[in-house]
Design a protein around this motif. Structure first.
Motif, PDB file in Angstrom:
ATOM      1  N   GLU A   1      12.341  74.397 -27.900  1.00 39.33           N
ATOM      2  CA  GLU A   1      13.266  73.489 -28.577  1.00 39.33           C
ATOM      3  C   GLU A   1      12.461  72.340 -29.175  1.00 39.33           C
ATOM      4  O   GLU A   1      11.518  71.849 -28.566  1.00 39.33           O
ATOM      5  N   ARG A   2      12.859  71.930 -30.367  1.00 43.01           N
ATOM      6  CA  ARG A   2      12.187  70.826 -31.054  1.00 43.01           C
ATOM      7  C   ARG A   2      13.243  69.838 -31.534  1.00 43.01           C
ATOM      8  O   ARG A   2      14.377  70.212 -31.763  1.00 43.01           O
ATOM      9  N   TYR A   3      12.849  68.604 -31.690  1.00 43.50           N
ATOM     10  CA  TYR A   3      13.748  67.601 -32.251  1.00 43.50           C
ATOM     11  C   TYR A   3      13.185  67.149 -33.590  1.00 43.50           C
ATOM     12  O   TYR A   3      12.034  67.454 -33.938  1.00 43.50           O
ATOM     13  N   GLY A   4      13.991  66.461 -34.369  1.00 44.03           N
ATOM     14  CA  GLY A   4      13.627  66.122 -35.739  1.00 44.03           C
ATOM     15  C   GLY A   4      12.290  65.429 -35.900  1.00 44.03           C
ATOM     16  O   GLY A   4      11.493  65.800 -36.767  1.00 44.03           O
ATOM     17  N   LEU A   5      12.018  64.412 -35.084  1.00 47.09           N
ATOM     18  CA  LEU A   5      10.752  63.684 -35.204  1.00 47.09           C
ATOM     19  C   LEU A   5       9.566  64.601 -34.922  1.00 47.09           C
ATOM     20  O   LEU A   5       8.522  64.499 -35.561  1.00 47.09           O
ATOM     21  N   ASP A   6       9.722  65.512 -33.991  1.00 42.02           N
ATOM     22  CA  ASP A   6       8.680  66.489 -33.680  1.00 42.02           C
ATOM     23  C   ASP A   6       8.382  67.346 -34.921  1.00 42.02           C
ATOM     24  O   ASP A   6       7.219  67.575 -35.268  1.00 42.02           O
ATOM     25  N   VAL A   7       9.421  67.796 -35.605  1.00 41.59           N
ATOM     26  CA  VAL A   7       9.253  68.605 -36.815  1.00 41.59           C
ATOM     27  C   VAL A   7       8.631  67.767 -37.928  1.00 41.59           C
ATOM     28  O   VAL A   7       7.755  68.229 -38.657  1.00 41.59           O
TER      29      VAL A   7
ATOM     30  N   VAL B   1       8.697  74.069 -42.224  1.00 39.82           N
ATOM     31  CA  VAL B   1       9.647  73.922 -41.115  1.00 39.82           C
ATOM     32  C   VAL B   1       9.774  75.252 -40.377  1.00 39.82           C
ATOM     33  O   VAL B   1       9.745  75.293 -39.148  1.00 39.82           O
ATOM     34  N   LEU B   2       9.882  76.329 -41.115  1.00 41.53           N
ATOM     35  CA  LEU B   2       9.969  77.645 -40.476  1.00 41.53           C
ATOM     36  C   LEU B   2       8.705  77.950 -39.682  1.00 41.53           C
ATOM     37  O   LEU B   2       8.772  78.483 -38.577  1.00 41.53           O
ATOM     38  N   GLU B   3       7.555  77.601 -40.235  1.00 46.49           N
ATOM     39  CA  GLU B   3       6.291  77.831 -39.522  1.00 46.49           C
ATOM     40  C   GLU B   3       6.241  77.063 -38.205  1.00 46.49           C
ATOM     41  O   GLU B   3       5.752  77.573 -37.204  1.00 46.49           O
ATOM     42  N   VAL B   4       6.751  75.835 -38.213  1.00 44.43           N
ATOM     43  CA  VAL B   4       6.771  75.033 -36.988  1.00 44.43           C
ATOM     44  C   VAL B   4       7.593  75.732 -35.918  1.00 44.43           C
ATOM     45  O   VAL B   4       7.162  75.870 -34.775  1.00 44.43           O
ATOM     46  N   PHE B   5       8.771  76.201 -36.287  1.00 41.83           N
ATOM     47  CA  PHE B   5       9.632  76.863 -35.308  1.00 41.83           C
ATOM     48  C   PHE B   5       9.066  78.213 -34.888  1.00 41.83           C
ATOM     49  O   PHE B   5       9.191  78.606 -33.730  1.00 41.83           O
TER      50      PHE B   5
ATOM     51  N   LEU C   1      19.429  78.265 -36.655  1.00 39.08           N
ATOM     52  CA  LEU C   1      19.115  77.318 -35.586  1.00 39.08           C
ATOM     53  C   LEU C   1      20.342  77.088 -34.725  1.00 39.08           C
ATOM     54  O   LEU C   1      21.459  76.993 -35.229  1.00 39.08           O
ATOM     55  N   GLN C   2      20.117  76.970 -33.429  1.00 37.90           N
ATOM     56  CA  GLN C   2      21.160  76.485 -32.533  1.00 37.90           C
ATOM     57  C   GLN C   2      20.751  75.082 -32.131  1.00 37.90           C
ATOM     58  O   GLN C   2      19.566  74.769 -32.047  1.00 37.90           O
ATOM     59  N   THR C   3      21.727  74.222 -31.922  1.00 42.03           N
ATOM     60  CA  THR C   3      21.430  72.821 -31.623  1.00 42.03           C
ATOM     61  C   THR C   3      22.280  72.323 -30.471  1.00 42.03           C
ATOM     62  O   THR C   3      23.330  72.884 -30.165  1.00 42.03           O
ATOM     63  N   HIS C   4      21.785  71.277 -29.850  1.00 44.64           N
ATOM     64  CA  HIS C   4      22.567  70.563 -28.847  1.00 44.64           C
ATOM     65  C   HIS C   4      21.966  69.178 -28.658  1.00 44.64           C
ATOM     66  O   HIS C   4      20.789  68.952 -28.939  1.00 44.64           O
ATOM     67  N   TRP C   5      22.810  68.255 -28.229  1.00 47.58           N
ATOM     68  CA  TRP C   5      22.343  66.902 -27.913  1.00 47.58           C
ATOM     69  C   TRP C   5      21.851  66.885 -26.480  1.00 47.58           C
ATOM     70  O   TRP C   5      22.460  67.484 -25.599  1.00 47.58           O
ATOM     71  N   GLU C   6      20.730  66.192 -26.255  1.00 51.25           N
ATOM     72  CA  GLU C   6      20.256  66.092 -24.881  1.00 51.25           C
ATOM     73  C   GLU C   6      21.198  65.193 -24.086  1.00 51.25           C
ATOM     74  O   GLU C   6      21.819  64.291 -24.633  1.00 51.25           O
TER      75      GLU C   6
END
Length: 100
Positions: free
Chosen positions: A14-20, A3-7, A44-49
């Motif tokens: 910005e990535r969403y869960g399915l992308d990860v 997961v860290l490598e992906v980010f 991580l910082q997050t927000h809803w689209e």
């Protein structure tokens, strides 16, 4: 670590869960708890689209992005992990106990 490598592949994206999930091959039951923990420690910082789910034909996504502190910490953790996983030169590989 995946997961860290992906980010860290591009910390500004910005990535969403399915992308990860797709990038790591891990199921949602593994990914989402990790994302929640990383958010909880400030990596991580997050927000809803902001979309209309009916118009978009799908639910809104929650987006995740590394914070500057998270990117720095993730790089350090990955480096330490890789160092632990890389055999040192001249190190004797332990024999399995069943070969005694």
């Amino acid at each position: 670590m995946q997961v860290l490598e992906v980010f860290l592949a591009d910390p500004t994206v910005e990535r969403y869960g399915l992308d990860v999930m797709r990038a790591t091959g891990c199921p949602s039951g593994t990914i989402y708890p990790i994302l929640i923990r990383l958010q909880g420690i400030g990596w991580l910082q997050t927000h809803w689209e902001d979309i209309d789910p009916v118009q978009a034909g799908r639910p809104a996504r929650r987006w995740y992005r590394l914070t500057p502190h998270g990117a720095q910490s993730a790089r350090a953790e990955l480096a330490a992990y890789r160092q632990r996983r890389t055999p040192r030169r001249g190190a004797v590989k332990p024999r399995p106990t069943w070969e005694s």
